[in-house]
Design an enzyme around this catalytic site. Sequence first.
Site, PDB file in Angstrom:
ATOM      1  N   GLY A  13       0.822  -1.215   0.000  1.00  0.00           N
ATOM      2  CA  GLY A  13       0.000   0.000   0.000  1.00  0.00           C
ATOM      3  C   GLY A  13       0.851   1.259   0.000  1.00  0.00           C
ATOM      4  N   ALA A  88      -5.045  -3.234   5.705  1.00  0.00           N
ATOM      5  CA  ALA A  88      -6.455  -2.939   6.022  1.00  0.00           C
ATOM      6  C   ALA A  88      -7.264  -2.865   4.745  1.00  0.00           C
ATOM      7  CB  ALA A  88      -6.576  -1.602   6.754  1.00  0.00           C
ATOM      8  N   THR A 132      -6.625   5.625  13.177  1.00  0.00           N
ATOM      9  CA  THR A 132      -7.061   6.640  12.218  1.00  0.00           C
ATOM     10  C   THR A 132      -7.938   7.722  12.833  1.00  0.00           C
ATOM     11  OG1 THR A 132      -8.625   6.926  10.377  1.00  0.00           O
ATOM     12  CG2 THR A 132      -8.822   4.895  11.600  1.00  0.00           C
ATOM     13  N   GLU A 134     -10.548   8.615  11.601  1.00  0.00           N
ATOM     14  CA  GLU A 134     -11.944   8.172  11.414  1.00  0.00           C
ATOM     15  C   GLU A 134     -12.542   7.693  12.738  1.00  0.00           C
ATOM     16  OE1 GLU A 134     -14.392   7.650   8.739  1.00  0.00           O
ATOM     17  OE2 GLU A 134     -13.232   9.330   8.010  1.00  0.00           O
ATOM     18  N   TYR A 157     -15.794   0.939   8.551  1.00  0.00           N
ATOM     19  CA  TYR A 157     -14.327   1.030   8.633  1.00  0.00           C
ATOM     20  C   TYR A 157     -13.917   1.634   9.975  1.00  0.00           C
ATOM     21  CZ  TYR A 157      -9.682   3.119   7.900  1.00  0.00           C
ATOM     22  OH  TYR A 157      -8.369   3.514   8.036  1.00  0.00           O
ATOM     23  N   LYS A 161     -11.751  -0.171  12.926  1.00  0.00           N
ATOM     24  CA  LYS A 161     -10.506   0.419  13.426  1.00  0.00           C
ATOM     25  C   LYS A 161     -10.601   0.758  14.921  1.00  0.00           C
ATOM     26  CE  LYS A 161      -7.512   0.740   9.965  1.00  0.00           C
ATOM     27  NZ  LYS A 161      -6.094   0.413  10.030  1.00  0.00           N
ATOM     28  N   HIS A 187      -3.393  11.176   5.068  1.00  0.00           N
ATOM     29  CA  HIS A 187      -2.109  11.501   4.435  1.00  0.00           C
ATOM     30  C   HIS A 187      -2.085  10.913   3.039  1.00  0.00           C
ATOM     31  CE1 HIS A 187      -1.738   8.139   7.256  1.00  0.00           C
ATOM     32  NE2 HIS A 187      -0.968   7.553   6.344  1.00  0.00           N
TER      33      HIS A 187
HETATM   34  P1  NAP Z   1      -3.666   1.353   1.353  1.00  0.00           P
HETATM   35  O1  NAP Z   1      -2.821   2.073   0.356  1.00  0.00           O
HETATM   36  O2  NAP Z   1      -5.090   1.098   1.050  1.00  0.00           O
HETATM   37  O3  NAP Z   1      -2.938  -0.028   1.691  1.00  0.00           O
HETATM   38  C1  NAP Z   1      -3.600  -1.042   2.389  1.00  0.00           C
HETATM   39  C2  NAP Z   1      -2.714  -2.255   2.395  1.00  0.00           C
HETATM   40  O4  NAP Z   1      -3.408  -3.317   3.088  1.00  0.00           O
HETATM   41  C3  NAP Z   1      -2.391  -2.809   0.992  1.00  0.00           C
HETATM   42  O5  NAP Z   1      -1.075  -3.274   0.986  1.00  0.00           O
HETATM   43  C4  NAP Z   1      -3.363  -3.971   0.856  1.00  0.00           C
HETATM   44  O6  NAP Z   1      -2.941  -4.979  -0.037  1.00  0.00           O
HETATM   45  C5  NAP Z   1      -3.339  -4.493   2.288  1.00  0.00           C
HETATM   46  N1  NAP Z   1      -4.463  -5.374   2.576  1.00  0.00           N
HETATM   47  C6  NAP Z   1      -5.761  -5.216   2.252  1.00  0.00           C
HETATM   48  N2  NAP Z   1      -6.490  -6.270   2.636  1.00  0.00           N
HETATM   49  C7  NAP Z   1      -5.623  -7.124   3.238  1.00  0.00           C
HETATM   50  C8  NAP Z   1      -5.761  -8.405   3.812  1.00  0.00           C
HETATM   51  N3  NAP Z   1      -6.940  -9.035   3.861  1.00  0.00           N
HETATM   52  N4  NAP Z   1      -4.657  -9.002   4.320  1.00  0.00           N
HETATM   53  C9  NAP Z   1      -3.452  -8.400   4.254  1.00  0.00           C
HETATM   54  N5  NAP Z   1      -3.255  -7.191   3.705  1.00  0.00           N
HETATM   55  C10 NAP Z   1      -4.333  -6.562   3.196  1.00  0.00           C
HETATM   56  O7  NAP Z   1      -3.636   2.141   2.755  1.00  0.00           O
HETATM   57  P2  NAP Z   1      -2.606   3.251   3.273  1.00  0.00           P
HETATM   58  O8  NAP Z   1      -3.130   4.586   2.874  1.00  0.00           O
HETATM   59  O9  NAP Z   1      -1.226   2.857   2.955  1.00  0.00           O
HETATM   60  O10 NAP Z   1      -2.840   3.147   4.841  1.00  0.00           O
HETATM   61  C11 NAP Z   1      -2.077   2.242   5.633  1.00  0.00           C
HETATM   62  C12 NAP Z   1      -2.826   1.943   6.918  1.00  0.00           C
HETATM   63  O11 NAP Z   1      -3.054   3.162   7.633  1.00  0.00           O
HETATM   64  C13 NAP Z   1      -4.205   1.321   6.718  1.00  0.00           C
HETATM   65  O12 NAP Z   1      -4.414   0.438   7.795  1.00  0.00           O
HETATM   66  C14 NAP Z   1      -5.162   2.504   6.832  1.00  0.00           C
HETATM   67  O13 NAP Z   1      -6.416   2.058   7.260  1.00  0.00           O
HETATM   68  C15 NAP Z   1      -4.443   3.342   7.874  1.00  0.00           C
HETATM   69  N6  NAP Z   1      -4.645   4.793   7.786  1.00  0.00           N
HETATM   70  C16 NAP Z   1      -4.459   5.433   6.605  1.00  0.00           C
HETATM   71  C17 NAP Z   1      -4.600   6.820   6.558  1.00  0.00           C
HETATM   72  C18 NAP Z   1      -4.389   7.567   5.267  1.00  0.00           C
HETATM   73  O14 NAP Z   1      -4.851   8.726   5.193  1.00  0.00           O
HETATM   74  N7  NAP Z   1      -3.697   7.026   4.304  1.00  0.00           N
HETATM   75  C19 NAP Z   1      -4.933   7.535   7.726  1.00  0.00           C
HETATM   76  C20 NAP Z   1      -5.102   6.823   8.916  1.00  0.00           C
HETATM   77  C21 NAP Z   1      -4.938   5.462   8.956  1.00  0.00           C
HETATM   78  P3  NAP Z   1      -3.274  -4.896  -1.632  1.00  0.00           P
HETATM   79  O15 NAP Z   1      -2.236  -3.975  -2.197  1.00  0.00           O
HETATM   80  O16 NAP Z   1      -3.159  -6.302  -2.056  1.00  0.00           O
HETATM   81  O17 NAP Z   1      -4.667  -4.336  -1.735  1.00  0.00           O
HETATM   82  N1  GDD Z   2     -13.100   8.637  -2.121  1.00  0.00           N
HETATM   83  C1  GDD Z   2     -13.851   9.692  -2.481  1.00  0.00           C
HETATM   84  N2  GDD Z   2     -14.290   9.768  -3.773  1.00  0.00           N
HETATM   85  N3  GDD Z   2     -14.149  10.622  -1.558  1.00  0.00           N
HETATM   86  C2  GDD Z   2     -14.877  11.686  -1.954  1.00  0.00           C
HETATM   87  C3  GDD Z   2     -15.331  11.829  -3.271  1.00  0.00           C
HETATM   88  C4  GDD Z   2     -15.043  10.823  -4.216  1.00  0.00           C
HETATM   89  O1  GDD Z   2     -15.423  10.874  -5.379  1.00  0.00           O
HETATM   90  N4  GDD Z   2     -16.012  13.003  -3.350  1.00  0.00           N
HETATM   91  C5  GDD Z   2     -15.976  13.568  -2.153  1.00  0.00           C
HETATM   92  N5  GDD Z   2     -15.306  12.784  -1.286  1.00  0.00           N
HETATM   93  C6  GDD Z   2     -15.099  13.051   0.144  1.00  0.00           C
HETATM   94  C7  GDD Z   2     -15.452  11.876   1.061  1.00  0.00           C
HETATM   95  O2  GDD Z   2     -16.864  11.809   1.260  1.00  0.00           O
HETATM   96  C8  GDD Z   2     -14.662  12.279   2.312  1.00  0.00           C
HETATM   97  O3  GDD Z   2     -15.410  13.183   3.074  1.00  0.00           O
HETATM   98  C9  GDD Z   2     -13.431  12.994   1.756  1.00  0.00           C
HETATM   99  O4  GDD Z   2     -13.730  13.290   0.376  1.00  0.00           O
HETATM  100  C10 GDD Z   2     -12.152  12.163   1.812  1.00  0.00           C
HETATM  101  O5  GDD Z   2     -12.442  10.882   1.249  1.00  0.00           O
HETATM  102  P1  GDD Z   2     -11.286   9.798   1.008  1.00  0.00           P
HETATM  103  O6  GDD Z   2     -10.201  10.387   0.201  1.00  0.00           O
HETATM  104  O7  GDD Z   2     -11.943   8.558   0.515  1.00  0.00           O
HETATM  105  O8  GDD Z   2     -10.664   9.594   2.464  1.00  0.00           O
HETATM  106  P2  GDD Z   2     -11.370   9.351   3.877  1.00  0.00           P
HETATM  107  O9  GDD Z   2     -11.163  10.594   4.692  1.00  0.00           O
HETATM  108  O10 GDD Z   2     -12.738   8.849   3.737  1.00  0.00           O
HETATM  109  O11 GDD Z   2     -10.491   8.162   4.466  1.00  0.00           O
HETATM  110  C11 GDD Z   2      -9.057   8.205   4.408  1.00  0.00           C
HETATM  111  O12 GDD Z   2      -8.549   8.841   5.548  1.00  0.00           O
HETATM  112  C12 GDD Z   2      -8.786   8.146   6.792  1.00  0.00           C
HETATM  113  C13 GDD Z   2      -8.174   8.994   7.899  1.00  0.00           C
HETATM  114  O13 GDD Z   2      -9.051  10.010   8.264  1.00  0.00           O
HETATM  115  C14 GDD Z   2      -8.565   6.765   4.260  1.00  0.00           C
HETATM  116  O14 GDD Z   2      -7.187   6.783   3.965  1.00  0.00           O
HETATM  117  C15 GDD Z   2      -8.775   5.978   5.546  1.00  0.00           C
HETATM  118  O15 GDD Z   2      -8.128   4.705   5.425  1.00  0.00           O
HETATM  119  C16 GDD Z   2      -8.158   6.773   6.707  1.00  0.00           C
HETATM  120  O16 GDD Z   2      -8.330   6.083   7.916  1.00  0.00           O
END
Ligand code: NAP
Ligand code: GDD
Length: 350
Positions: A13, A88, A132, A134, A157, A161, A187
Amino acid sequence: MKKKVALITGISGQDGSYLAELLLKKNYVVHGVIRKSSSFNTGRIDHIYVDPHNKTNFYLHYGDLTDSNSVYNIINNIKPDEIYNLGAQSHVGVSFDNPEYTAEVSGIGTLRILEAIRFLKIKKIKFYQASTSELFGETYNKNIFNENSKFHPKSPYGVAKLYSFWITSVYRESYGIFASNGILFNHESPRRGETFVTRKITRFLTRKILGSKDILYLGNLNAKRDWGHAADYVEMQWRILQQKKPEDFVVATGNAYSVKQFIETCAKVLKIKIIWQGKGINERAYFINNNKKELLIKVDKRYFRPNEVHYLKGDARKAFKKLRFKPKFNFKDLVEDMIKHDLELARSEL
Ligand code: NAP
Ligand code: GDD
């Protein structure tokens, strides 16, 4: 000196790939869990895997967070010093369609790792849980969240979490496991999945200025998020495990911007002029090019969620102080980094 060994779930990821690079730079041996997939899912880490320098310090293992045996066997074989649980089902919108699967992976998956650590009695293991913003979900009186704020998740979700957050805390308190939560706010990066809103926007706009005729369909344009850069945030994940004692940290920038502001900042970086017309479901953005008005973005209710987190802004003062958190990227730097990358990508696709 013996190298430290790290295990990363979710290595394929966004965060997993940056964290693997960081740990390799720090001279770790890095093991990652990847899933069997019918199409390639290692695009973000292929460059690490093929680099001859990493031949003896980078390993991938097939496994799945829904499969207790694979989790147990991998941990038993590797006996890592540090485990970063980044795996995740991480898409909030998708979690409404797949709530049970999301609970299995993003909730019970964490328990499977903690149970393996407990059964195996490997005292040295330090465990990082990717928690997160969330978890907070609802803004009550205060518009900024810290480690003491009330949790009120608003999606399957978020609830999955929440389980992971608390089970991490319970295993720390009950069994003395070094287990910490990083409560990370959104991020992004050029490696962000393309169904998340920021990357959906940067991919679309960079194709558009190179002549694409497509229109972008989005959901809630007014949602506000505290957006940081993944490269900065993985450094904090590592620092959380280098503390003397396990504890939980909020990681955020302290600034919130709406989806609309994200689009407007992209437009500025790309030096294009857009105007907004209409309200709510009828809101649209137009691209002004040589005095001609071209439809750019439409709101589509298919992208609305059954329940929405409207506003997220983090108070990361604890991380600033204890982890010496000093992000390199501000909001504009983040947008510029994503646009620069996606512009090159769009050119290569022509
Ligand atoms: P991501 O790009 O969606 O990566 C998720 C990773 O989890 C991928 O490697 C995916 O594998 C793997 N995965 C999914 N289902 C799985 C399963 N059943 N068993 C093992 N691995 C599995 O997420 P990210 O943005 O890097 O985020 C990393 C972590 O931080 C996640 O837990 C996310 O919920 C959390 N988080 C993210 C944010 C954010 O804004 N990015 C903020 C707060 C917390 P595949 O590549 O095969 O799909
Ligand atoms: N994905 C998506 N697609 N979101 C949209 C869209 C669309 O077309 N249009 C508006 N949004 C709004 C969503 O409703 C949300 O309020 C905001 O944009 C951000 O959506 P995402 O980028 O999907 O991220 P997220 O905030 O729901 O979740 C991400 O951040 C979390 C931390 O706060 C993910 O990375 C989660 O895994 C992570 O925990």
